[in-house]
Design a protein around this motif. Structure first.
Motif, PDB file in Angstrom:
ATOM      1  N   ILE A 146      -3.559   7.478  -6.627  1.00 18.75           N
ATOM      2  CA  ILE A 146      -3.768   6.850  -5.324  1.00 18.75           C
ATOM      3  C   ILE A 146      -3.012   5.519  -5.268  1.00 18.75           C
ATOM      4  O   ILE A 146      -2.344   5.206  -4.282  1.00 18.75           O
ATOM      5  N   ALA A 147      -3.115   4.741  -6.322  1.00 17.98           N
ATOM      6  CA  ALA A 147      -2.448   3.437  -6.363  1.00 17.98           C
ATOM      7  C   ALA A 147      -0.939   3.598  -6.230  1.00 17.98           C
ATOM      8  O   ALA A 147      -0.285   2.845  -5.502  1.00 17.98           O
TER       9      ALA A 147
ATOM     10  N   ALA B 149       0.649   5.816  -4.692  1.00 14.97           N
ATOM     11  CA  ALA B 149       1.003   6.288  -3.357  1.00 14.97           C
ATOM     12  C   ALA B 149       0.717   5.274  -2.245  1.00 14.97           C
ATOM     13  O   ALA B 149       1.183   5.438  -1.127  1.00 14.97           O
ATOM     14  N   MET B 150      -0.045   4.206  -2.545  1.00 16.62           N
ATOM     15  CA  MET B 150      -0.429   3.259  -1.491  1.00 16.62           C
ATOM     16  C   MET B 150       0.745   2.346  -1.123  1.00 16.62           C
ATOM     17  O   MET B 150       1.246   1.611  -1.966  1.00 16.62           O
ATOM     18  N   PRO B 151       1.178   2.377   0.131  1.00 18.84           N
ATOM     19  CA  PRO B 151       2.258   1.487   0.563  1.00 18.84           C
ATOM     20  C   PRO B 151       1.786   0.026   0.597  1.00 18.84           C
ATOM     21  O   PRO B 151       0.596  -0.259   0.774  1.00 18.84           O
ATOM     22  N   GLU B 152       2.736  -0.877   0.463  1.00 22.21           N
ATOM     23  CA  GLU B 152       2.432  -2.304   0.492  1.00 22.21           C
ATOM     24  C   GLU B 152       1.751  -2.706   1.800  1.00 22.21           C
ATOM     25  O   GLU B 152       0.820  -3.513   1.806  1.00 22.21           O
ATOM     26  N   ALA B 153       2.193  -2.145   2.909  1.00 23.24           N
ATOM     27  CA  ALA B 153       1.611  -2.481   4.216  1.00 23.24           C
ATOM     28  C   ALA B 153       0.127  -2.103   4.282  1.00 23.24           C
ATOM     29  O   ALA B 153      -0.680  -2.831   4.870  1.00 23.24           O
ATOM     30  N   GLU B 154      -0.233  -0.985   3.683  1.00 25.35           N
ATOM     31  CA  GLU B 154      -1.639  -0.564   3.672  1.00 25.35           C
ATOM     32  C   GLU B 154      -2.477  -1.512   2.813  1.00 25.35           C
ATOM     33  O   GLU B 154      -3.576  -1.905   3.190  1.00 25.35           O
ATOM     34  N   LEU B 155      -1.950  -1.886   1.657  1.00 25.55           N
ATOM     35  CA  LEU B 155      -2.641  -2.843   0.791  1.00 25.55           C
ATOM     36  C   LEU B 155      -2.854  -4.160   1.524  1.00 25.55           C
ATOM     37  O   LEU B 155      -3.948  -4.722   1.531  1.00 25.55           O
ATOM     38  N   LEU B 156      -1.802  -4.650   2.179  1.00 19.25           N
ATOM     39  CA  LEU B 156      -1.880  -5.912   2.906  1.00 19.25           C
ATOM     40  C   LEU B 156      -2.951  -5.853   3.989  1.00 19.25           C
ATOM     41  O   LEU B 156      -3.765  -6.767   4.120  1.00 19.25           O
ATOM     42  N   GLN B 157      -2.988  -4.762   4.746  1.00 22.06           N
ATOM     43  CA  GLN B 157      -3.992  -4.624   5.811  1.00 22.06           C
ATOM     44  C   GLN B 157      -5.396  -4.536   5.229  1.00 22.06           C
ATOM     45  O   GLN B 157      -6.337  -5.123   5.773  1.00 22.06           O
ATOM     46  N   ASN B 158      -5.560  -3.817   4.125  1.00 22.61           N
ATOM     47  CA  ASN B 158      -6.868  -3.734   3.467  1.00 22.61           C
ATOM     48  C   ASN B 158      -7.352  -5.116   3.051  1.00 22.61           C
ATOM     49  O   ASN B 158      -8.525  -5.468   3.240  1.00 22.61           O
ATOM     50  N   ILE B 159      -6.464  -5.907   2.480  1.00 24.39           N
ATOM     51  CA  ILE B 159      -6.822  -7.263   2.037  1.00 24.39           C
ATOM     52  C   ILE B 159      -7.226  -8.123   3.227  1.00 24.39           C
ATOM     53  O   ILE B 159      -8.248  -8.822   3.189  1.00 24.39           O
ATOM     54  N   LYS B 160      -6.443  -8.090   4.296  1.00 23.19           N
ATOM     55  CA  LYS B 160      -6.750  -8.889   5.482  1.00 23.19           C
ATOM     56  C   LYS B 160      -8.096  -8.504   6.091  1.00 23.19           C
ATOM     57  O   LYS B 160      -8.885  -9.372   6.467  1.00 23.19           O
TER      58      LYS B 160
ATOM     59  N   LYS C  36       2.248  -6.274  -3.714  1.00 29.19           N
ATOM     60  CA  LYS C  36       3.311  -5.454  -4.282  1.00 29.19           C
ATOM     61  C   LYS C  36       2.794  -4.052  -4.526  1.00 29.19           C
ATOM     62  O   LYS C  36       1.618  -3.854  -4.825  1.00 29.19           O
ATOM     63  N   THR C  37       3.684  -3.085  -4.441  1.00 32.44           N
ATOM     64  CA  THR C  37       3.324  -1.731  -4.841  1.00 32.44           C
ATOM     65  C   THR C  37       3.191  -1.716  -6.359  1.00 32.44           C
ATOM     66  O   THR C  37       3.530  -2.693  -7.041  1.00 32.44           O
ATOM     67  N   SER C  38       2.729  -0.616  -6.877  1.00 35.69           N
ATOM     68  CA  SER C  38       2.491  -0.505  -8.317  1.00 35.69           C
ATOM     69  C   SER C  38       3.740  -0.743  -9.150  1.00 35.69           C
ATOM     70  O   SER C  38       3.652  -1.246 -10.258  1.00 35.69           O
ATOM     71  N   ARG C  39       4.876  -0.418  -8.606  1.00 31.51           N
ATOM     72  CA  ARG C  39       6.106  -0.435  -9.409  1.00 31.51           C
ATOM     73  C   ARG C  39       7.065  -1.577  -9.101  1.00 31.51           C
ATOM     74  O   ARG C  39       8.053  -1.741  -9.809  1.00 31.51           O
TER      75      ARG C  39
ATOM     76  N   VAL D 227      -0.776 -12.081  -7.461  1.00 26.32           N
ATOM     77  CA  VAL D 227       0.022 -10.904  -7.123  1.00 26.32           C
ATOM     78  C   VAL D 227      -0.962  -9.754  -7.171  1.00 26.32           C
ATOM     79  O   VAL D 227      -1.559  -9.472  -8.219  1.00 26.32           O
ATOM     80  N   TRP D 228      -1.181  -9.135  -6.029  1.00 24.84           N
ATOM     81  CA  TRP D 228      -2.141  -8.040  -5.950  1.00 24.84           C
ATOM     82  C   TRP D 228      -1.427  -6.734  -5.665  1.00 24.84           C
ATOM     83  O   TRP D 228      -0.523  -6.662  -4.834  1.00 24.84           O
ATOM     84  N   ARG D 229      -1.873  -5.726  -6.395  1.00 27.56           N
ATOM     85  CA  ARG D 229      -1.302  -4.389  -6.305  1.00 27.56           C
ATOM     86  C   ARG D 229      -2.412  -3.397  -5.946  1.00 27.56           C
ATOM     87  O   ARG D 229      -3.587  -3.735  -6.052  1.00 27.56           O
ATOM     88  N   PRO D 230      -2.043  -2.175  -5.553  1.00 30.27           N
ATOM     89  CA  PRO D 230      -3.069  -1.184  -5.214  1.00 30.27           C
ATOM     90  C   PRO D 230      -4.107  -0.973  -6.323  1.00 30.27           C
ATOM     91  O   PRO D 230      -5.284  -0.769  -6.034  1.00 30.27           O
TER      92      PRO D 230
END
Length: 112
Positions: free
Chosen positions: A13-14, A16-27, A70-73, A96-99
């Motif tokens: 799952i991590a 596959a999670m795009p940076e934009a999705e992570l950012l929105q989840n955090i916000k 950042k994405t995982s990679r 620095v936060w990643r999925p």
């Protein structure tokens, strides 16, 4: 303790999670937990290279944090490393936060 299958599932799952999705989840979580004045530069074309994705304020906790998503990679760019070092050198709280951090609950723990 997580079993191997759960860890593998979270890892997939991590990845596959795009940076934009992570950012929105955090916000969304930050708003829920009382963070205000959440600043995100939508387009950084005319902004200082390397400035973190988010700057967030929590008046009750008396905290300001800076976050790079950042994405995982993906690694930090040299300009991002420079900004993170500068913020930390001045006593700032920078992450620095990643999925994987989202899925493990690390982000929620830091915001609380």
């Amino acid at each position: 303790m997580l079993n191997k299958n759960t860890e593998e599932y979270r890892y997939k799952i991590a990845c596959a999670m795009p940076e934009a999705e992570l950012l929105q989840n955090i916000k969304t979580l930050a708003n829920y937990l009382g963070w205000t004045g959440i600043y995100h530069t939508w387009r950084s074309d005319h902004s200082e290279a390397g400035y973190p994705d988010l700057t967030m304020f929590h008046p009750e906790q008396k905290r300001i944090i800076w976050v790079e998503c950042k994405t995982s990679r993906r690694a930090l760019a040299p300009a991002q490393v420079k900004f993170h070092a500068l913020i930390a050198e001045c006593g700032g709280e920078v992450y620095v936060w990643r999925p994987e951090d989202w899925l493990s609950g690390e982000i929620e723990r830091k915001l609380k």
